[in-house]
Structures are given as structure tokens and as C-alpha cells.
Motif scaffolding. Sequence first.
Motif, PDB file in Angstrom:
ATOM      1  N   SER A 112       0.818  -1.222   0.000  1.00 28.18           N
ATOM      2  CA  SER A 112       0.000   0.000   0.000  1.00 28.18           C
ATOM      3  C   SER A 112       0.845   1.262   0.000  1.00 28.18           C
ATOM      4  O   SER A 112       0.311   2.366  -0.124  1.00 28.18           O
ATOM      5  CB  SER A 112      -0.913   0.002   1.235  1.00 28.18           C
ATOM      6  N   ASP A 138      -5.297  -1.252  -3.825  1.00 27.49           N
ATOM      7  CA  ASP A 138      -4.982  -0.119  -4.695  1.00 27.49           C
ATOM      8  C   ASP A 138      -3.914  -0.635  -5.671  1.00 27.49           C
ATOM      9  O   ASP A 138      -2.729  -0.689  -5.327  1.00 27.49           O
ATOM     10  CB  ASP A 138      -4.475   1.062  -3.859  1.00 27.49           C
ATOM     11  N   LYS A 141      -0.864   1.576  -6.361  1.00 32.34           N
ATOM     12  CA  LYS A 141       0.140   1.575  -5.281  1.00 32.34           C
ATOM     13  C   LYS A 141       0.977   0.282  -5.323  1.00 32.34           C
ATOM     14  O   LYS A 141       2.190   0.304  -5.108  1.00 32.34           O
ATOM     15  CB  LYS A 141      -0.544   1.671  -3.920  1.00 32.34           C
TER      16      LYS A 141
END
Length: 242
Positions: A112, A138, A141
Motif C-alpha cells: 500500500s 490499490d 500503489k
Amino acid sequence: MTLETIRVNEIFGPTIQGEGALIGQPTVFVRTGGCDYRCSWCDTLHAVDSAYRDEWHPMTPQAIMMQVEILSGGKSLTISLSGGNPAIQPLGGLIELGRREGYRFALETQGSLARDWFKKLDVLTLSPKPPSSGMETDWQKLAECVEAAGPETRTVMKVVIFDDADYTYARDVAARYPELRLYLQPGNHTPSHPQEADSAIDMAGIMERMRWLVEKVTTDKLYTATVLPQLHTLIWGNLRGV
Ligand code: SF4
């Protein structure tokens, strides 16, 4: 070198790495405190939940290495940086210091937060969390983490699997990163226990998921995956600090 302190939950070992790319290899663990996730099945809540904050101590890189050297008997080995999410801590100075003394570094994070010091690691395990965790990945990321590690660091993926949705997620990870080795690990519902192995550990459930996972991988011809249980759980249950 940075003198920034690192929030440390526990330092223990030498023991063996129980998961993934370095499974079975001797290591000392440095577990940092704090995590930006809160997975439904987290087995290291003592390094995540702020209720345990009193157990997290700020330490300089030098103080950490002194403790590691006492544990390792001054003989260099791999230091496993774990958490919580160790990527939220300033670990670049510690890695530089340890490497100068001949130690190797492996780190596991959910991916992350990308850090420029990922490129100084020997092994980076990215462990994006599947649907059963209750967390959202994500993907941008995660890609930044892979890029930050660069070509010199051995980067691998690891996905914990509880059910079909998790397995589908792992296949997505494999499709996105065909060049990276993928480790699949059956999930363990029970949290780590501070003093004694938890007699309620669901060993039968873990083994059933292990057999199911092997069946899925072979049926699907997902031959790039490596299926492994948590070795330390098989040996010690959920005993903490081994
Ligand atoms: Fe626990 Fe890891 Fe999830 Fe953080 S990312 S809550 S340490 S399982």
C-alpha cells in the motif's frame, strides 16, 4: 545515515521463516508496530491494534542491530522485517547499517506504500489482501511498490486464500505479474497467542484449505504458483515470538 527511530513491536529469533520465498531458512524477525490496514483475519493484531501501543517501542537502527547481533551470536543472517506494515516505518537507515555488517534483509508488506529503500532489500514480498480480508487493493500503489524495488531486489507476490473469491483474486494477481513468483497460502483464522500455542487452532481447516488449494491450482494448470502452508503454524500453532 538517518537517525530516525523505528516503532518496534518485537525482535525475536533466530528461528525459521515460516512463509513464502524463504520458507525454512534461519532468520531473526524485527516486527514493527502499526498498520494502515485492518484485515478481518489479521493474525498479528498485537502489531496492528493501537490497544497494544504500549508494546511498541521507538528504537534507533543502531539499537535494533545491537539486539539482532546478540540474538544471532554476531553471525550475519537474513533479517525479516515484518509487522503490522513495516513499510510505514523509516527502515532505510537500518537496512544500510545491517547490510554493511553482512546481514541480508527481507520485508513483507501488503503493497500500500512504495518506499525508495525497497531497492536495498534482498527479498520483497508483496502480499496484497484478497476479498476475505475486507480490504480494497490499490493496484496503482502495488505497481509503485514493484517499480520501487527495481531489478536488483527479488520481488515475489504472496496471497492468502480462504475461499473461491480469494482464489480468483490470486489469479488476477498472477495475470498482472506473470514475471513474479506467486506464493499461495491457505488462510489461518486464529490470532497469535502471547504465551502458549492456541489449542483452538483450526489445523483441520488449514489442511482442508491446503488440499482444496492444491486441487484448484492443478486443475487450473496454474503452474507458476507455489502452494505453501505457514510452516511455523504447523510446528508451533499460533505461539507468538518463535
Ligand atoms: Fe494484519 Fe497484515 Fe492486514 Fe496489517 S496488512 S491488518 S498486519 S494482515
